[in-house]
Scaffold this motif. Structure first.
Motif, PDB file in Angstrom:
ATOM      1  N   UNK A   1       0.842  -1.183   0.000  1.00  0.00           N
ATOM      2  CA  UNK A   1       0.000   0.000   0.000  1.00  0.00           C
ATOM      3  C   UNK A   1       0.880   1.236   0.000  1.00  0.00           C
ATOM      4  N   UNK A   2       0.419   2.281  -0.649  1.00  0.00           N
ATOM      5  CA  UNK A   2       1.227   3.483  -0.832  1.00  0.00           C
ATOM      6  C   UNK A   2       0.663   4.652  -0.033  1.00  0.00           C
ATOM      7  N   UNK A   3       1.478   5.253   0.846  1.00  0.00           N
ATOM      8  CA  UNK A   3       1.081   6.495   1.513  1.00  0.00           C
ATOM      9  C   UNK A   3       1.727   7.686   0.816  1.00  0.00           C
ATOM     10  N   UNK A   4       1.051   8.817   0.795  1.00  0.00           N
ATOM     11  CA  UNK A   4       1.607  10.075   0.296  1.00  0.00           C
ATOM     12  C   UNK A   4       1.335  11.135   1.351  1.00  0.00           C
ATOM     13  N   UNK A   5       2.407  11.733   1.867  1.00  0.00           N
ATOM     14  CA  UNK A   5       2.267  12.768   2.893  1.00  0.00           C
ATOM     15  C   UNK A   5       2.566  14.128   2.281  1.00  0.00           C
ATOM     16  N   UNK A   6       1.714  15.096   2.565  1.00  0.00           N
ATOM     17  CA  UNK A   6       1.982  16.486   2.219  1.00  0.00           C
ATOM     18  C   UNK A   6       2.315  17.185   3.525  1.00  0.00           C
ATOM     19  N   UNK A   7       3.372  17.944   3.543  1.00  0.00           N
ATOM     20  CA  UNK A   7       3.755  18.603   4.781  1.00  0.00           C
ATOM     21  C   UNK A   7       4.604  19.825   4.538  1.00  0.00           C
ATOM     22  N   UNK A   8       4.647  20.676   5.552  1.00  0.00           N
ATOM     23  CA  UNK A   8       5.517  21.839   5.493  1.00  0.00           C
ATOM     24  C   UNK A   8       5.935  22.220   6.906  1.00  0.00           C
ATOM     25  N   UNK A   9       7.120  22.809   6.995  1.00  0.00           N
ATOM     26  CA  UNK A   9       7.622  23.324   8.263  1.00  0.00           C
ATOM     27  C   UNK A   9       8.760  24.274   7.955  1.00  0.00           C
ATOM     28  N   UNK A  10       9.057  25.147   8.897  1.00  0.00           N
ATOM     29  CA  UNK A  10      10.187  26.054   8.787  1.00  0.00           C
ATOM     30  C   UNK A  10      11.092  25.818   9.974  1.00  0.00           C
ATOM     31  N   UNK A  11      12.384  25.655   9.727  1.00  0.00           N
ATOM     32  CA  UNK A  11      13.330  25.390  10.798  1.00  0.00           C
ATOM     33  C   UNK A  11      13.733  23.936  10.814  1.00  0.00           C
ATOM     34  N   UNK A  12      14.514  23.571  11.818  1.00  0.00           N
ATOM     35  CA  UNK A  12      15.017  22.211  11.948  1.00  0.00           C
ATOM     36  C   UNK A  12      14.021  21.373  12.741  1.00  0.00           C
ATOM     37  N   UNK A  13      13.277  20.570  12.033  1.00  0.00           N
ATOM     38  CA  UNK A  13      12.266  19.700  12.633  1.00  0.00           C
ATOM     39  C   UNK A  13      12.894  18.740  13.635  1.00  0.00           C
ATOM     40  N   UNK A  14      14.057  18.204  13.308  1.00  0.00           N
ATOM     41  CA  UNK A  14      14.692  17.170  14.116  1.00  0.00           C
ATOM     42  C   UNK A  14      15.326  17.722  15.388  1.00  0.00           C
ATOM     43  N   UNK A  15      15.601  19.029  15.427  1.00  0.00           N
ATOM     44  CA  UNK A  15      16.177  19.638  16.628  1.00  0.00           C
ATOM     45  C   UNK A  15      15.102  20.244  17.519  1.00  0.00           C
ATOM     46  N   UNK A  16      13.842  20.029  17.176  1.00  0.00           N
ATOM     47  CA  UNK A  16      12.743  20.555  17.972  1.00  0.00           C
ATOM     48  C   UNK A  16      12.469  22.030  17.737  1.00  0.00           C
ATOM     49  N   UNK A  17      13.033  22.589  16.670  1.00  0.00           N
ATOM     50  CA  UNK A  17      12.848  24.006  16.362  1.00  0.00           C
ATOM     51  C   UNK A  17      11.571  24.274  15.573  1.00  0.00           C
ATOM     52  N   UNK A  18      10.926  23.222  15.119  1.00  0.00           N
ATOM     53  CA  UNK A  18       9.734  23.389  14.280  1.00  0.00           C
ATOM     54  C   UNK A  18       8.800  22.204  14.484  1.00  0.00           C
ATOM     55  N   UNK A  19       7.555  22.417  14.155  1.00  0.00           N
ATOM     56  CA  UNK A  19       6.566  21.348  14.101  1.00  0.00           C
ATOM     57  C   UNK A  19       5.963  21.367  12.698  1.00  0.00           C
ATOM     58  N   UNK A  20       5.723  20.207  12.148  1.00  0.00           N
ATOM     59  CA  UNK A  20       5.197  20.105  10.786  1.00  0.00           C
ATOM     60  C   UNK A  20       3.681  20.250  10.769  1.00  0.00           C
ATOM     61  N   UNK A  21       3.185  20.760   9.666  1.00  0.00           N
ATOM     62  CA  UNK A  21       1.766  20.735   9.315  1.00  0.00           C
ATOM     63  C   UNK A  21       1.660  19.668   8.237  1.00  0.00           C
ATOM     64  N   UNK A  22       0.778  18.690   8.411  1.00  0.00           N
ATOM     65  CA  UNK A  22       0.700  17.583   7.462  1.00  0.00           C
ATOM     66  C   UNK A  22      -0.726  17.172   7.150  1.00  0.00           C
ATOM     67  N   UNK A  23      -0.849  16.538   6.012  1.00  0.00           N
ATOM     68  CA  UNK A  23      -2.044  15.827   5.608  1.00  0.00           C
ATOM     69  C   UNK A  23      -1.580  14.589   4.870  1.00  0.00           C
ATOM     70  N   UNK A  24      -2.352  13.517   4.924  1.00  0.00           N
ATOM     71  CA  UNK A  24      -1.932  12.274   4.281  1.00  0.00           C
ATOM     72  C   UNK A  24      -3.000  11.700   3.386  1.00  0.00           C
ATOM     73  N   UNK A  25      -2.512  11.212   2.256  1.00  0.00           N
ATOM     74  CA  UNK A  25      -3.339  10.409   1.368  1.00  0.00           C
ATOM     75  C   UNK A  25      -2.871   8.970   1.512  1.00  0.00           C
TER      76      UNK A  25
END
Length: 156
Positions: A1-25
């Motif tokens: 099965x195939x997932x497709x995620x749409x997302x955006x964020x500003x900053x370093x997500x992995x360093x805790x500087x940002x949180x993503x906005x997402x939607x998934x198909x």
């Protein structure tokens, strides 16, 4: 099965500087049991690596089941995803003067791999992008793209 995620964020997500906005198909071919499992996995309730990634999502705008077509060249030179009326993404693998013929620009254990540690990412650039949904609408070319295969397994 195939997932497709749409997302955006500003900053370093992995360093805790940002949180993503997402939607998934998610692939409409999923049966009811698979649909429930996919929603739990990508919502973070199933634990493991997906739960860690889900902790970086500040706003999940939704999950929809739709027809998804994914194609990848056997030599990893191109990949493409299509969701009728919603998403078109077509990318070509990067190459350069030091890339051996027939090989791809790849990273083992890439930093910030969405699918977890221990993976190989093939780096590319988009040649066609159009997304619509969840308020995350884009068009254009020459955006960054990567192909990262994954196999998430868990308890029955």
């Amino acid at each position: 099965l195939t997932p497709v995620a749409l997302g955006e964020f500003e900053g370093n997500l992995w360093a805790g500087e940002a949180k993503a906005v997402m939607g998934m198909y998610l692939d409409e071919q999923a049966n009811e049991r698979q649909r429930e499992a996919l929603q739990m996995i990508f919502g973070g309730q199933a634990g493991g690596w997906p739960a860690g990634f889900a902790a970086n999502v500040g706003e999940m705008r939704g999950m929809e089941f739709v027809p998804i077509t994914f194609e990848m060249a056997g030599d990893l030179s191109t990949w493409r995803v299509d969701i009728p009326g919603l998403v078109v993404g077509h990318a070509e693998a990067l190459s350069g003067p030091t890339t051996p013929p027939g090989k791809r620009v790849q990273t083992i254990n890439p930093p910030g791999s969405e699918v977890g540690p221990g993976q190989v990412a093939t780096w590319g650039r988009s040649v066609e992008v159009s997304t619509k949904g969840f308020g995350l609408d884009w068009t254009g070319t020459a955006r960054s793209s990567k192909h990262i295969p994954f196999d998430w397994t868990g308890p029955n």
